[in-house]
Design an enzyme around this catalytic site. Structure first.
Site, mmCIF file in Angstrom:
data_model
loop_
_atom_site.group_PDB
_atom_site.id
_atom_site.type_symbol
_atom_site.label_atom_id
_atom_site.label_comp_id
_atom_site.label_asym_id
_atom_site.label_seq_id
_atom_site.Cartn_x
_atom_site.Cartn_y
_atom_site.Cartn_z
ATOM 1 N N LYS A 168 34.906 47.779 42.193
ATOM 2 C CA LYS A 168 35.869 46.794 41.691
ATOM 3 C C LYS A 168 35.311 45.943 40.553
ATOM 4 O O LYS A 168 36.057 45.545 39.651
ATOM 5 C CB LYS A 168 36.350 45.887 42.823
ATOM 6 C CG LYS A 168 37.225 46.583 43.841
ATOM 7 C CD LYS A 168 37.757 45.576 44.863
ATOM 8 C CE LYS A 168 38.638 46.251 45.898
ATOM 9 N NZ LYS A 168 39.211 45.278 46.854
ATOM 10 N N ASP A 183 44.847 42.301 45.118
ATOM 11 C CA ASP A 183 44.366 41.724 46.372
ATOM 12 C C ASP A 183 44.922 40.310 46.554
ATOM 13 O O ASP A 183 45.200 39.880 47.673
ATOM 14 C CB ASP A 183 42.839 41.687 46.397
ATOM 15 C CG ASP A 183 42.220 43.062 46.587
ATOM 16 O OD1 ASP A 183 42.872 43.929 47.214
ATOM 17 O OD2 ASP A 183 41.087 43.274 46.120
#
Length: 267
Positions: free
Chosen positions: A65, A100
């Site tokens: 990420k 997220d």
């Protein structure tokens, strides 16, 4: 046919493929969701290869990420968080996003928990903790970040801004006295039946979201249930980050019930 997918290492046990493919089936979309597992050394080549092959979008999971951030045109939110979990290849530039945050905020919204003006506590200052803290602060909450290493909590709080304050785990009982929202962003409860929060610090005015989704009913959530709190398991976060990615890629409203059913069938 459009191809979407997930890049990470490892990805063999990912729950994203059934969730996304349930959405394609529900809406009659000609699309597939596949997984890719490059090495870190080959990540940049993998992203360029996906673009060259016409892949429409990728989710990104651990440990990539942060690495992906420099390989895409990251939007403001992903840049602020320092992590990309969704890549979109549909525009002139390859763009990076972080859904997220949407996973956290939409989990609370789905359970009718307001965030604006609330006092929130985030336990953990890793990747999930950063997403949780940004999600809550951007929604208008005051955020206390409690972490085993206070220096890490200080770094996250500095990035989030004036709405966030760093603390040690020892501060949790006092922080939770007047808190409205609690997010466990650690892995505590995944491998062992224990909680990162003392049971006697929980109360009925709390809404508790546990990022752990295996098991679904962690000790933290069982303790929170016993205290009369609103409880939200980690599968909701996983679901809604996927929902946000699906909607970004396809422009369709996600069929949330079908995606949720497919996800929970695998848990």
């Amino acid at each position: 046919m459009q191809v979407f997918g997930l890049v990470g290492n490892p990805v063999e046990h990912s729950l994203s493929p059934p969730m996304h493919e349930a959405a394609y089936a529900e809406l009659g979309l000609d699309a597939r969701y596949v997984t890719f597992e490059p090495s870190r050394a080959d990540l940049a080549t993998a992203i360029r290869g996906a673009e060259a092959l016409g892949v429409a979008g990728l989710n990104v999971t651990i440990p990539f990420k942060q690495d992906v951030l420099s390989l895409v045109d990251a939007d403001d939110l992903a840049t602020r968080i320092g992590a990309v979990n969704t890549i979109d290849f549909s525009g002139e530039a390859v763009t990076g996003h972080n859904t997220d945050v949407a996973g956290v905020r939409r989990s609370f919204s789905y359970h009718d928990v307001p965030l604006a003006g609330q006092d929130a506590v985030v336990v953990g200052a890793g990747g999930a903790g950063r997403a949780g803290a940004f999600a809550l602060a951007d929604a208008g909450s005051n955020v206390d970040i409690a972490n085993r290493t206070v220096e890490t909590a200080e770094a996250v709080a500095a990035d989030v801004g004036p709405a966030a304050s760093p603390h040690s785990l020892d501060d949790l009982p006092g922080l939770l006295d007047d808190a409205d929202v609690l997010v466990n962003a650690t892995s505590v409860g995944m491998e062992e039946d224990r909680s990162p929060v003392p049971a006697d610090a929980l109360h009925g005015e709390l809404a508790v979201l546990d990022a752990v989704y295996s098991p679904l009913r962690t000790k933290l959530l069982r303790d929170a249930d016993a205290a009369g709190a609103t409880t939200i398991d980690g599968a909701w976060m996983l679901l809604f980050q996927g929902v946000a990615a699906f909607e970004l890629w396809t422009g369709h409203d996600a069929p949330v019930p079908s995606m949720n059913e497919a996800l929970r069938d695998r848990l």
